[in-house]
Design a protein around this motif. Structure first.
Motif, PDB file in Angstrom:
ATOM      1  N   ARG A 113       0.833  -1.196   0.000  1.00 50.17           N
ATOM      2  CA  ARG A 113       0.000   0.000   0.000  1.00 50.17           C
ATOM      3  C   ARG A 113       0.866   1.243   0.000  1.00 50.17           C
ATOM      4  NH1 ARG A 113      -2.638  -0.526   6.117  1.00 50.17           N
ATOM      5  NH2 ARG A 113      -0.716  -0.051   7.295  1.00 50.17           N
ATOM      6  N   GLN A 114       0.283   2.317  -0.456  1.00 49.37           N
ATOM      7  CA  GLN A 114       1.000   3.587  -0.444  1.00 49.37           C
ATOM      8  C   GLN A 114       0.038   4.704  -0.084  1.00 49.37           C
ATOM      9  OE1 GLN A 114       3.738   4.385  -3.639  1.00 49.37           O
ATOM     10  NE2 GLN A 114       4.814   5.703  -2.173  1.00 49.37           N
ATOM     11  N   ALA A 115       0.379   5.417   0.966  1.00 49.09           N
ATOM     12  CA  ALA A 115      -0.390   6.576   1.408  1.00 49.09           C
ATOM     13  C   ALA A 115       0.362   7.831   1.004  1.00 49.09           C
ATOM     14  CB  ALA A 115      -0.579   6.531   2.919  1.00 49.09           C
ATOM     15  N   PRO A 116      -0.356   8.931   0.803  1.00 52.62           N
ATOM     16  CA  PRO A 116       0.302  10.184   0.403  1.00 52.62           C
ATOM     17  C   PRO A 116       1.386  10.582   1.386  1.00 52.62           C
ATOM     18  CG  PRO A 116      -2.070  10.387   0.191  1.00 52.62           C
ATOM     19  CD  PRO A 116      -1.811   9.086   0.888  1.00 52.62           C
ATOM     20  N   GLY A 117       2.566  10.870   0.869  1.00 53.35           N
ATOM     21  CA  GLY A 117       3.664  11.330   1.704  1.00 53.35           C
ATOM     22  C   GLY A 117       4.337  10.255   2.524  1.00 53.35           C
ATOM     23  N   LYS A 118       3.955   8.994   2.313  1.00 52.36           N
ATOM     24  CA  LYS A 118       4.553   7.905   3.090  1.00 52.36           C
ATOM     25  C   LYS A 118       5.263   6.916   2.180  1.00 52.36           C
ATOM     26  CE  LYS A 118       1.367   7.977   7.003  1.00 52.36           C
ATOM     27  NZ  LYS A 118       0.472   7.159   7.869  1.00 52.36           N
ATOM     28  N   GLU A 119       6.160   6.153   2.785  1.00 54.13           N
ATOM     29  CA  GLU A 119       6.864   5.105   2.053  1.00 54.13           C
ATOM     30  C   GLU A 119       5.899   3.992   1.657  1.00 54.13           C
ATOM     31  OE1 GLU A 119      10.662   6.670   1.977  1.00 54.13           O
ATOM     32  OE2 GLU A 119      10.228   4.599   1.371  1.00 54.13           O
ATOM     33  N   ARG A 120       6.174   3.364   0.534  1.00 56.28           N
ATOM     34  CA  ARG A 120       5.423   2.181   0.135  1.00 56.28           C
ATOM     35  C   ARG A 120       5.608   1.120   1.215  1.00 56.28           C
ATOM     36  NH1 ARG A 120       5.963   0.578  -6.052  1.00 56.28           N
ATOM     37  NH2 ARG A 120       5.039   2.655  -6.079  1.00 56.28           N
ATOM     38  N   GLU A 121       4.514   0.483   1.631  1.00 57.12           N
ATOM     39  CA  GLU A 121       4.570  -0.513   2.694  1.00 57.12           C
ATOM     40  C   GLU A 121       4.085  -1.866   2.181  1.00 57.12           C
ATOM     41  OE1 GLU A 121       1.898   0.194   5.952  1.00 57.12           O
ATOM     42  OE2 GLU A 121       2.818  -1.314   7.236  1.00 57.12           O
ATOM     43  N   LYS A 122       4.898  -2.864   2.388  1.00 62.57           N
ATOM     44  CA  LYS A 122       4.516  -4.228   2.040  1.00 62.57           C
ATOM     45  C   LYS A 122       3.570  -4.736   3.108  1.00 62.57           C
ATOM     46  CE  LYS A 122       8.069  -6.485   0.862  1.00 62.57           C
ATOM     47  NZ  LYS A 122       9.314  -7.248   0.996  1.00 62.57           N
ATOM     48  N   VAL A 123       2.330  -5.013   2.756  1.00 60.13           N
ATOM     49  CA  VAL A 123       1.322  -5.437   3.718  1.00 60.13           C
ATOM     50  C   VAL A 123       1.390  -6.943   3.954  1.00 60.13           C
ATOM     51  CG1 VAL A 123      -1.160  -5.602   4.106  1.00 60.13           C
ATOM     52  CG2 VAL A 123      -0.190  -3.512   3.144  1.00 60.13           C
ATOM     53  N   PHE A 124       1.507  -7.682   2.869  1.00 64.34           N
ATOM     54  CA  PHE A 124       1.601  -9.138   2.957  1.00 64.34           C
ATOM     55  C   PHE A 124       2.370  -9.651   1.767  1.00 64.34           C
ATOM     56  CE2 PHE A 124       0.598 -13.445   3.937  1.00 64.34           C
ATOM     57  CZ  PHE A 124       0.552 -14.080   2.706  1.00 64.34           C
ATOM     58  N   CYS A 125       3.129 -10.710   1.990  1.00 69.72           N
ATOM     59  CA  CYS A 125       3.789 -11.384   0.895  1.00 69.72           C
ATOM     60  C   CYS A 125       3.982 -12.851   1.226  1.00 69.72           C
ATOM     61  CB  CYS A 125       5.127 -10.746   0.577  1.00 69.72           C
ATOM     62  SG  CYS A 125       5.907 -11.411  -0.911  1.00 69.72           S
ATOM     63  N   GLN A 126       3.819 -13.703   0.227  1.00 72.58           N
ATOM     64  CA  GLN A 126       4.216 -15.100   0.366  1.00 72.58           C
ATOM     65  C   GLN A 126       5.150 -15.433  -0.793  1.00 72.58           C
ATOM     66  OE1 GLN A 126       0.500 -17.420   0.281  1.00 72.58           O
ATOM     67  NE2 GLN A 126       0.898 -17.986  -1.845  1.00 72.58           N
ATOM     68  N   GLY A 127       6.265 -16.066  -0.442  1.00 75.78           N
ATOM     69  CA  GLY A 127       7.239 -16.413  -1.451  1.00 75.78           C
ATOM     70  C   GLY A 127       8.141 -17.511  -0.948  1.00 75.78           C
ATOM     71  N   ILE A 128       9.251 -17.681  -1.619  1.00 79.34           N
ATOM     72  CA  ILE A 128      10.188 -18.735  -1.251  1.00 79.34           C
ATOM     73  C   ILE A 128      10.755 -18.505   0.147  1.00 79.34           C
ATOM     74  CG2 ILE A 128      12.264 -17.646  -2.208  1.00 79.34           C
ATOM     75  CD1 ILE A 128      13.021 -20.426  -3.317  1.00 79.34           C
ATOM     76  N   ASP A 129      10.723 -17.251   0.601  1.00 79.50           N
ATOM     77  CA  ASP A 129      11.227 -16.906   1.922  1.00 79.50           C
ATOM     78  C   ASP A 129      10.138 -16.882   2.988  1.00 79.50           C
ATOM     79  OD1 ASP A 129      12.028 -13.547   0.635  1.00 79.50           O
ATOM     80  OD2 ASP A 129      10.263 -14.819   0.392  1.00 79.50           O
ATOM     81  N   GLY A 130       8.976 -17.480   2.707  1.00 78.07           N
ATOM     82  CA  GLY A 130       7.931 -17.592   3.710  1.00 78.07           C
ATOM     83  C   GLY A 130       6.786 -16.632   3.484  1.00 78.07           C
ATOM     84  N   THR A 131       5.944 -16.498   4.520  1.00 80.96           N
ATOM     85  CA  THR A 131       4.803 -15.582   4.447  1.00 80.96           C
ATOM     86  C   THR A 131       4.953 -14.543   5.544  1.00 80.96           C
ATOM     87  OG1 THR A 131       3.441 -16.950   5.890  1.00 80.96           O
ATOM     88  CG2 THR A 131       3.315 -17.389   3.539  1.00 80.96           C
ATOM     89  N   THR A 132       4.648 -13.309   5.224  1.00 76.54           N
ATOM     90  CA  THR A 132       4.864 -12.221   6.172  1.00 76.54           C
ATOM     91  C   THR A 132       3.770 -11.178   6.066  1.00 76.54           C
ATOM     92  OG1 THR A 132       7.251 -12.499   5.905  1.00 76.54           O
ATOM     93  CG2 THR A 132       6.512 -10.498   6.993  1.00 76.54           C
ATOM     94  N   TYR A 133       3.215 -10.811   7.206  1.00 76.70           N
ATOM     95  CA  TYR A 133       2.344  -9.644   7.308  1.00 76.70           C
ATOM     96  C   TYR A 133       3.157  -8.513   7.932  1.00 76.70           C
ATOM     97  CZ  TYR A 133      -1.861 -12.548   6.584  1.00 76.70           C
ATOM     98  OH  TYR A 133      -2.823 -13.390   6.066  1.00 76.70           O
ATOM     99  N   SER A 134       2.878  -7.301   7.542  1.00 76.75           N
ATOM    100  CA  SER A 134       3.532  -6.181   8.213  1.00 76.75           C
ATOM    101  C   SER A 134       3.009  -6.096   9.641  1.00 76.75           C
ATOM    102  CB  SER A 134       3.281  -4.872   7.475  1.00 76.75           C
ATOM    103  OG  SER A 134       1.932  -4.496   7.580  1.00 76.75           O
ATOM    104  N   GLU A 135       3.814  -5.594  10.543  1.00 69.92           N
ATOM    105  CA  GLU A 135       3.414  -5.498  11.953  1.00 69.92           C
ATOM    106  C   GLU A 135       2.164  -4.648  12.117  1.00 69.92           C
ATOM    107  OE1 GLU A 135       7.826  -5.871  14.053  1.00 69.92           O
ATOM    108  OE2 GLU A 135       6.469  -4.240  14.570  1.00 69.92           O
TER     109      GLU A 135
END
Length: 119
Positions: free
Chosen positions: A37-59
């Protein structure tokens, strides 16, 4: 490779939304997939990903957001509960190589869908 998000909108704090992502041209099993996700004036944030390195939700969303797929329909989903004003952003579904490292920076994503959390 194509991705198209839908399901965004305006919701009150504490409410829920489910985002959908229609995909084509790639196999979920062969690539990292997820949402950022990306909010105005903020860094792009990875919310969730699943890949070869596992699954991760942002805190910031852990315990409130749930990722799922329907492989037969080539669909990804993001169920968002207990929404907060700070969740307001444009949400993108994305794919990249086999690792989540570059999700949202390298690879492909859709046009985004706006989520606004406001009373």
């Amino acid at each position: 490779v194509q991705l198209a998000e839908s399901g965004g909108g305006v919701v009150e704090p504490g409410g829920s939304l489910t985002l959908s992502c229609a995909t084509s041209g790639f196999n979920f099993d062969d690539f990292a997939i997820g949402w950022f996700r990306q909010a105005p004036g903020k860094e792009r944030e990875k919310v969730f990903c699943q890949g070869i390195d596992g699954t991760t939700y942002s805190e910031s969303v852990e315990g409130r957001f749930t990722f799922s797929t329907n492989n037969a329909k080539n669909m990804m989903y993001l169920q968002m509960n207990s929404l907060k004003s700070e969740d307001t952003a444009v949400y993108y579904c994305a794919t990249t190589g086999s690792s989540c490292l570059f999700l949202g920076h390298v690879g492909a994503w859709g046009q985004g869908t706006q989520v606004t959390v406001s009373s």
